[in-house]
Design an enzyme around this catalytic site. Structure first.
Site, mmCIF file in Angstrom:
data_model
loop_
_atom_site.group_PDB
_atom_site.id
_atom_site.type_symbol
_atom_site.label_atom_id
_atom_site.label_comp_id
_atom_site.label_asym_id
_atom_site.label_seq_id
_atom_site.Cartn_x
_atom_site.Cartn_y
_atom_site.Cartn_z
ATOM 1 N N CYS A 116 -62.810 -44.178 -50.102
ATOM 2 C CA CYS A 116 -61.993 -43.824 -48.924
ATOM 3 C C CYS A 116 -62.768 -43.914 -47.611
ATOM 4 C CB CYS A 116 -61.410 -42.434 -49.092
ATOM 5 S SG CYS A 116 -60.492 -42.267 -50.613
ATOM 6 N N HIS B 49 -59.330 -39.845 -42.311
ATOM 7 C CA HIS B 49 -58.811 -40.364 -43.580
ATOM 8 C C HIS B 49 -57.699 -39.428 -44.044
ATOM 9 C CE1 HIS B 49 -58.302 -41.593 -47.616
ATOM 10 N NE2 HIS B 49 -58.973 -40.589 -48.149
ATOM 11 N N ASN C 90 -52.387 -41.011 -49.687
ATOM 12 C CA ASN C 90 -53.792 -41.412 -49.564
ATOM 13 C C ASN C 90 -53.916 -42.887 -49.960
ATOM 14 O OD1 ASN C 90 -56.529 -41.875 -49.931
ATOM 15 N ND2 ASN C 90 -56.919 -39.946 -50.970
HETATM 16 O O1 UT7 Z 1 -59.549 -39.363 -50.727
HETATM 17 C C1 UT7 Z 1 -60.748 -39.132 -51.357
HETATM 18 C C2 UT7 Z 1 -61.117 -37.726 -51.450
HETATM 19 N N1 UT7 Z 1 -60.085 -36.970 -52.107
HETATM 20 C C3 UT7 Z 1 -59.784 -35.816 -51.650
HETATM 21 O O2 UT7 Z 1 -60.324 -35.401 -50.652
HETATM 22 C C4 UT7 Z 1 -58.804 -34.998 -52.442
HETATM 23 C C5 UT7 Z 1 -59.270 -33.595 -52.469
HETATM 24 N N2 UT7 Z 1 -58.473 -32.695 -53.304
HETATM 25 C C6 UT7 Z 1 -57.215 -32.334 -53.034
HETATM 26 O O3 UT7 Z 1 -56.573 -32.855 -52.160
HETATM 27 C C7 UT7 Z 1 -56.662 -31.157 -53.796
HETATM 28 O O4 UT7 Z 1 -57.706 -30.568 -54.539
HETATM 29 C C8 UT7 Z 1 -55.490 -31.527 -54.748
HETATM 30 C C9 UT7 Z 1 -54.243 -31.815 -53.945
HETATM 31 C C10 UT7 Z 1 -55.849 -32.711 -55.595
HETATM 32 C C11 UT7 Z 1 -55.186 -30.330 -55.654
HETATM 33 O O5 UT7 Z 1 -54.905 -29.177 -54.873
HETATM 34 P P1 UT7 Z 1 -55.642 -27.789 -55.160
HETATM 35 O O6 UT7 Z 1 -55.095 -26.822 -54.216
HETATM 36 O O7 UT7 Z 1 -57.129 -28.041 -55.115
HETATM 37 O O8 UT7 Z 1 -55.152 -27.464 -56.616
HETATM 38 P P2 UT7 Z 1 -56.008 -27.206 -57.948
HETATM 39 O O9 UT7 Z 1 -56.572 -28.477 -58.483
HETATM 40 O O10 UT7 Z 1 -56.929 -26.048 -57.731
HETATM 41 O O11 UT7 Z 1 -54.862 -26.722 -58.943
HETATM 42 C C12 UT7 Z 1 -54.126 -25.489 -58.729
HETATM 43 C C13 UT7 Z 1 -53.033 -25.417 -59.776
HETATM 44 C C14 UT7 Z 1 -53.538 -25.631 -61.207
HETATM 45 O O12 UT7 Z 1 -52.798 -24.797 -62.081
HETATM 46 P P3 UT7 Z 1 -53.390 -23.382 -62.578
HETATM 47 O O13 UT7 Z 1 -54.659 -23.722 -63.301
HETATM 48 O O14 UT7 Z 1 -53.627 -22.580 -61.345
HETATM 49 O O15 UT7 Z 1 -52.312 -22.874 -63.450
HETATM 50 C C15 UT7 Z 1 -53.195 -27.065 -61.488
HETATM 51 O O16 UT7 Z 1 -53.022 -27.347 -62.854
HETATM 52 O O17 UT7 Z 1 -52.065 -26.434 -59.534
HETATM 53 C C16 UT7 Z 1 -51.882 -27.194 -60.745
HETATM 54 N N3 UT7 Z 1 -51.554 -28.567 -60.366
HETATM 55 C C17 UT7 Z 1 -50.308 -28.952 -60.102
HETATM 56 N N4 UT7 Z 1 -49.130 -28.322 -60.136
HETATM 57 C C18 UT7 Z 1 -48.028 -29.010 -59.807
HETATM 58 C C19 UT7 Z 1 -52.408 -29.603 -60.178
HETATM 59 N N5 UT7 Z 1 -51.719 -30.690 -59.812
HETATM 60 C C20 UT7 Z 1 -50.408 -30.313 -59.751
HETATM 61 C C21 UT7 Z 1 -49.220 -30.987 -59.423
HETATM 62 N N6 UT7 Z 1 -48.068 -30.305 -59.455
HETATM 63 N N7 UT7 Z 1 -49.222 -32.289 -59.053
#
Ligand code: UT7
Length: 332
Positions: free
Chosen positions: A114, A255, A285
């Site tokens: 990215c 980005h 993204n």
């Molecule tokens: O572009 C290159 C660099 N990339 C980035 O900078 C991306 C960076 N990361 C992110 O944007 C975020 O971490 C995400 C959008 C990918 C995820 O958001 P988050 O707030 O960090 O969520 P998380 O991974 O901590 O997950 C929280 C909860 C989990 O459930 P439990 O364990 O709390 O029950 C996940 O399983 O959300 C769940 N989850 C979802 N739920 C519904 C993860 N993905 C999804 C989904 N829909 N798509």
């Protein structure tokens, strides 16, 4: 001494839209979750017979037209992509050069995920300042749908396809030159965001065994935390080193990975909403393509005027990061 000026911008967005509603029928997710956690509402997906080079060539055609240069004056093409037409060779840049009818140019791809567009911008600047090239076409083009696992809700909700391109030209006028570019990388975070299969580092003995996937895998939450910390430090550093205040930035073009990351960095710089360029809701993204697609958005909506200062910042797999202070310096 030659300086490097950012002359023009172009972009291409494929027509097919994949909405949050569509994704909620494919994996266990919802429009509410995606909107709240990422700011993304929809992303665009290339047709099956539409390749990264096709999108890159369309964006580049616009960038060259808008540069006021003839295509015969382009002497180098560098493409940032993690979804090239072909994984090993030829490079997507060479294919784009031929599609554009550029003839004999230096052409190569770079892999910085990215952060790719900031990296290709730095390469263009370096070649021009060294006196080796005069007019460099830089491209960020991605068909991320080709390397996305649509059964993994942690990644498939994020990514989209598209391309952006810019022409960077030699100038003797320091006033219109790119001011500074930072680039960085740290391989100790490599496993946070990677495509584990498909390369010589994969555990498979034969290519046949790994034919099933060359998909992106991400530890999203850890990536998020490193992104906010690294980007915040990087943009504060580049402004301080160049004695530029946040208020002097007309367009902050980050980005477009996640609205929450963009807001955290924008808040650290005390930027006003009107300074922050946002396309994440409509494109998601698009990795190396996201910054030039966002610049093109403000250009086409008439918000980007000659002489205005842009601050670019990016973060991605590698991990890599970068920022750039770039005045918009069109010839016409
Ligand atoms: O572009 C290159 C660099 N990339 C980035 O900078 C991306 C960076 N990361 C992110 O944007 C975020 O971490 C995400 C959008 C990918 C995820 O958001 P988050 O707030 O960090 O969520 P998380 O991974 O901590 O997950 C929280 C909860 C989990 O459930 P439990 O364990 O709390 O029950 C996940 O399983 O959300 C769940 N989850 C979802 N739920 C519904 C993860 N993905 C999804 C989904 N829909 N798509």
């Amino acid at each position: 001494m030659a300086y490097a000026a950012f002359r023009s911008i172009g972009a291409y967005v494929p027509s097919k839209i994949l909405s949050n509603e569509d994704l909620s029928k494919m994996v266990d997710t919802s429009d509410e979750w995606i909107t709240k956690r990422t700011g993304i509402k929809e992303r665009h997906i290339a047709a099956s017979d539409e390749f990264t080079s096709d999108m890159g060539a369309k964006a580049a055609t616009l960038a060259i037209e808008r540069s006021g240069l003839d295509k015969s004056e382009i002497d180098m093409v560098v493409c940032a992509t993690i979804s090239p037409d072909y994984f090993c060779m030829p490079s997507t840049a060479t294919i784009i050069s031929t599609k554009l009818g550029l003839g004999n140019v230096t052409a190569f791809d770079i892999s910085a995920a990215c952060t790719g567009f900031v990296y290709v911008l730095s390469i263009a600047k370096a070649f021009i300042e060294a006196g080796m090239k005069k007019n460099v076409l830089i491209i960020g083009a991605e068909k991320l749908s080709a390397i996305t696992d649509y059964s993994d809700r942690g990644t498939c909700i994020l990514f989209g396809d598209g391309a952006g391109a810019a022409v960077i030209s030699a100038t003797e006028n320091k006033e219109e030159a790119i001011i500074d570019i930072h680039t960085g990388a740290d391989g100790k975070f490599a496993d946070l965001l990677m495509t584990p299969d498909g390369g010589s580092g994969s555990a498979h003995d034969t290519l046949e065994q790994e034919a099933s996937s060359c998909f992106m895998q991400m530890k999203g939450n850890e990536t998020f935390k490193v992104a906010v910390k690294t980007l915040t430090k990087d943009v504060i550093d580049i402004l301080r080193e160049n004695n530029i205040q946040s208020a002097d930035i007309k367009h902050f073009v980050p980005h477009q990975a996640n609205l929450r990351i963009i807001k955290a960095v924008g808040d650290a710089l005390k930027l006003k909403d009107e300074q922050v360029v946002l396309t994440v809701a409509k494109y998601g993204n698009t990795s190396g393509a996201s910054i030039p697609m966002a610049i093109n958005d403000i250009y086409e909506s008439g918000k980007l005027q000659a002489g205005e200062l842009m601050l670019l910042d990016a973060f991605g797999g590698g991990l890599t990061w970068g920022s750039a202070l770039v005045p918009f310096s069109p010839l016409k």
